[in-house]
Design an enzyme around this catalytic site. Structure first.
Site, PDB file in Angstrom:
ATOM      1  CG  ASN A 143      60.665   3.913  14.091  1.00 57.90           C
ATOM      2  OD1 ASN A 143      61.598   3.337  13.505  1.00 57.90           O
ATOM      3  ND2 ASN A 143      60.019   4.157  15.436  1.00 57.90           N
ATOM      4  CG  ASP A 153      63.355   0.507  10.603  1.00 60.27           C
ATOM      5  OD1 ASP A 153      62.328   1.166  11.750  1.00 60.27           O
ATOM      6  OD2 ASP A 153      64.110  -0.124  10.927  1.00 60.27           O
ATOM      7  CB  ALA A 162      67.685   0.984  10.331  1.00 67.54           C
TER       8      ALA A 162
HETATM    9  C1  LIG Z   1      68.196   3.067  14.969  1.00 64.95           C
HETATM   10  S1  LIG Z   1      67.368   1.520  14.484  1.00 64.95           S
HETATM   11  C2  LIG Z   1      66.071   2.094  13.719  1.00 64.95           C
HETATM   12  C3  LIG Z   1      64.747   1.093  13.924  1.00 64.95           C
HETATM   13  O1  LIG Z   1      65.149  -0.291  14.007  1.00 64.95           O
HETATM   14  C4  LIG Z   1      64.180  -0.992  14.692  1.00 64.95           C
HETATM   15  O2  LIG Z   1      63.645  -2.159  14.330  1.00 64.95           O
HETATM   16  P1  LIG Z   1      64.282  -3.711  14.685  1.00 64.95           P
HETATM   17  O3  LIG Z   1      64.367  -3.519  16.005  1.00 64.95           O
HETATM   18  O4  LIG Z   1      63.078  -4.313  14.096  1.00 64.95           O
HETATM   19  O5  LIG Z   1      65.530  -4.021  13.760  1.00 64.95           O
HETATM   20  C5  LIG Z   1      63.309  -0.187  14.919  1.00 64.95           C
HETATM   21  O6  LIG Z   1      62.223   0.233  14.116  1.00 64.95           O
HETATM   22  C6  LIG Z   1      64.199   1.310  15.214  1.00 64.95           C
HETATM   23  O7  LIG Z   1      63.232   2.417  15.590  1.00 64.95           O
END
Ligand SMILES: CSC[C@H]1O[C@H](OP(=O)(O)O)[C@H](O)[C@@H]1O
Length: 346
Positions: free
Chosen positions: A238, A228, A51
């Site tokens: 999340n 997120d 995020a």
């Molecule tokens: C600190 S990142 C927060 C959040 O982003 C990730 O999603 P993605 O890998 O699909 O970008 C994940 O949900 C993390 O927890």
């Protein structure tokens, strides 16, 4: 724009390059991002992800384009297009809205570039603040379960939940980590395992389906995850699988914490029901695409559901660990995440 470096992003001599997270841990490859199409594709393919990181990469690309001489209308279109690159993580929307406001200023070029630089620089401080607040909760020898990846790859600093774990380890190296591999894209097995290995933090990689048994066996002392988007009532979105961990932790009386910068709070989103959930490609569930090409284990015509995130209700959460402090359920029910609340700061 001054040069800047973090684990997964570089700005050098006005050029943005990103670490291709889809190829980790076996290949560390950087790719240049000179235009919006390249970044939108990279965000869709999770070549850059997390995020805070997708917001920072988008903002710095806009700043690069401003310094390359793009006119105000072109920059405005870039901001609008990047804002829509992924629907769930609110950090991206907040960042693009801030750049859109900067674009309205008379000296818009300076305002946009400074805003983008500040986003990068501030994120490092936000990570440190979350780490300090969260590490204070962690006792000696705790075995912490985490999901997906929330470390330096997902931020410009040391991370959110993984930043808390890193800071706690710096103070007491007897803590250890259960790392959910995090199907289908394996951010835990590929990225968190890599980051913890690089940091020398003791961990064990498990499949997502194992978490329940380890909790039942009394081998998990805490669950810490990222976010997120956090709604005004404390519900949060999340990575898919987070809700199940929260139900399990609640059933087993294990403290469950969500770690995020205050920029992940969406005070305009009343409850988790209003958080848009990204639906992703079926191929991600039918198999996996890696360096050796595609490996598919499901029938090619298998029908698939692939929501990338889920929503955890506030009543299952014990701690909201933000850069602005640690908040409990009573404070959240009292509206601390509403507009102007102590946690939100705007
Ligand atoms: C600190 S990142 C927060 C959040 O982003 C990730 O999603 P993605 O890998 O699909 O970008 C994940 O949900 C993390 O927890």
């Amino acid at each position: 724009m001054k040069d800047r470096d973090c684990l997964a992003l570089r700005v050098r001599s006005g050029r943005l390059t990103l670490l291709d997270q889809s190829r980790l841990p076996h290949v560390q490859a950087w790719f240049a991002v000179d235009d919006v199409d390249t970044l939108v594709e990279a965000i869709h393919a999770l070549r850059t992800r997390g995020a805070p990181m997708i917001a920072i990469a988008a903002a710095l690309l806009v700043a690069v384009r401003v310094e390359a001489g793009d006119d105000r209308e072109t920059v405005g279109r870039a901001i609008a297009r990047l804002r829509e690159a992924r629907p769930t993580a609110v950090n991206l929307m907040h960042a693009m809205d801030a750049l859109a406001r900067a674009l309205e200023q008379e000296d818009w070029r300076t305002a946009v570039v400074h805003n983008a630089e500040a986003l990068f620089d501030n994120d490092r401080a936000l990570c440190d603040a979350m780490a300090e607040h969260g590490a204070a909760l962690i006792g000696a020898g705790e075995r912490i379960l985490t999901h997906c990846n929330t470390g330096g790859l997902a931020t410009a600093g040391i991370g959110t939940a993984l930043g808390v774990i890193r800071r706690a380890h710096e103070r007491d190296n007897s803590i250890s980590v259960w790392v959910d591999e995090t199907r289908p894209l394996l951010q835990g097995g590929r990225l968190t395992a890599w980051e913890l290995g690089e940091l020398g933090i003791d961990y064990r990689l498990i499949t997502d389906s194992m978490a329940a048994s380890f909790m039942a066996a009394g081998e998990v002392d805490r669950v810490l995850v990222g976010a997120d988007r956090i709604a005004a009532n404390g519900d949060f979105a999340n990575k898919i699988g987070t809700y199940g961990l929260a139900v399990l932790a609640h059933h087993h009386g294990i403290p469950f914490g969500v770690v995020a910068p205050h920029t992940t709070v969406d005070a305009g989103c009343a409850t988790g029901a209003a958080i848009p959930i990204e639906q992703r490609l079926a191929a991600e569930v039918r198999g996996v695409t890696g360096a050796a090409g595609e490996l598919s284990w499901a029938p090619a015509n298998a029908t698939v559901a692939n929501p990338a995130f889920d929503v955890t209700p506030a009543e299952l959460i014990d701690h909201w660990i933000l850069d602005t402090g640690v908040f409990d359920r009573m404070e959240v029910e009292a509206g601390v995440f509403q507009f102007g609340g102590a946690a939100v700061g705007f």
